[in-house]
Design an enzyme around this catalytic site. Structure first.
Site, PDB file in Angstrom:
ATOM      1  N   LYS A   8       0.853  -1.188   0.000  1.00  0.00           N
ATOM      2  CA  LYS A   8       0.000   0.000   0.000  1.00  0.00           C
ATOM      3  C   LYS A   8       0.885   1.232   0.000  1.00  0.00           C
ATOM      4  CE  LYS A   8       0.583   1.426   4.527  1.00  0.00           C
ATOM      5  NZ  LYS A   8       1.877   2.128   4.519  1.00  0.00           N
ATOM      6  N   ASP A 132      -1.368  -1.484  11.008  1.00  0.00           N
ATOM      7  CA  ASP A 132      -1.980  -1.364   9.684  1.00  0.00           C
ATOM      8  C   ASP A 132      -2.379  -2.709   9.078  1.00  0.00           C
ATOM      9  OD1 ASP A 132       0.577  -2.253   9.212  1.00  0.00           O
ATOM     10  OD2 ASP A 132       1.084  -0.750   7.704  1.00  0.00           O
TER      11      ASP A 132
END
Length: 269
Positions: A8, A132
């Site tokens: 990401k 995350d």
């Protein structure tokens, strides 16, 4: 069962305040890119875990893939498995590769053994592995707040844009990155910025880690500037670094050249 955990990038990253638990509250847009590892999980007579590709520092027992398996094994009495991880996403890059691997282990085990865990349950397990990790359960653009584990939908459309992500062979630990940060409440939220034309992001959307890390690693600042010179409409370091990305309208330039020891991914958003 074979799957491909992806990286990401962070569209903006604002460190707002330090929390009583020692972590930081932040605000960022997490956006998936298809720079991927490969992960295979199969039923086996005994638990085994092997790796190939980029070398992963630390002992095997501390790998997040194993921690993810053990988390569900304890809660759901799972049978043994063989896991193989082929590592492609660089570490210490701010791309979330390790977190993605762990989250994908949870996703695969849920399917492989018909655990019927909900998205929320999988995210709760993922939060126990890293801040995350939970993002990669649904794996779609979100605005992340608090520790980066509370999500709101991100309303943006980057179809028609491509991305170049460059890892300049500099490993930056999370501790090193946070050591130079001075938390500050921003005047403009990420949600507000994302509503603006992408051409304006250069002047209003920032990664707070750049302020302390760019003077320490001037090649990162130069890399960001090179991406702008090549025509990027927006460029930034991602996460706590050291990978830097550029977003281009249409296809990325074919003539971008980087040192041979740097890792580069190009693809559509």
């Amino acid at each position: 069962m074979l799957d491909f955990p992806n990286a990401k990038i962070n569209l903006g990253l604002q460190i707002i305040e330090k929390r009583p638990d020692g972590f930081h509250n932040l605000e960022s847009c997490f956006y998936p890119v298809q720079w991927c590892d490969a992960l295979e999980v199969l039923p086996a007579a005994q638990n085994t875990f092997t790796m190939s590709g980029l070398p992963v520092p630390g002992d095997t027992e501390s790998n997040l893939c194993l921690k993810a398996y053990k988390l569900l094994e304890k809660a759901h009495n799972l049978p043994p498995v063989h896991m193989h991880l082929h590592k492609v996403i660089p570490m210490g890059a701010g791309l979330g590769g390790g977190s993605a691997d762990a989250a994908f282990v949870l996703r695969i085990l849920n399917k492989l053994f018909d655990l019927n865990l909900t998205i929320e349950q999988l995210q709760n397990y993922a939060c126990q592995l890293g801040s995350d990790c939970a993002f990669f359960i649904e794996n779609k653009p979100v605005i992340a707040v608090e520790r980066g584990d509370v999500f709101m939908p991100a309303i943006l459309d980057l179809s028609g844009y491509s991305c170049v992500v460059v890892y300049p062979d500099i490993h930056i630990t999370t501790a090193e990155a946070y050591a130079g940060v001075t938390p500050e409440k921003p005047s403009c939220t990420i949600e507000m910025i994302l509503k603006q034309d992408i051409k304006l992001w250069k002047d209003i959307m920032h990664n707070d880690f750049e302020k302390s890390l760019f003077p320490k690693y001037p090649e990162l600042a130069a890399l960001k500037e090179n991406l702008y010179e090549a025509g990027a409409v927006y460029a930034s370091m991602t996460g706590s670094g050291s990978a830097v990305y550029g977003i281009f309208k249409g296809d990325a330039p074919a003539n971008l050249i980087f040192p041979k020891n740097w890792l580069v991914w190009k693809g559509l958003l």
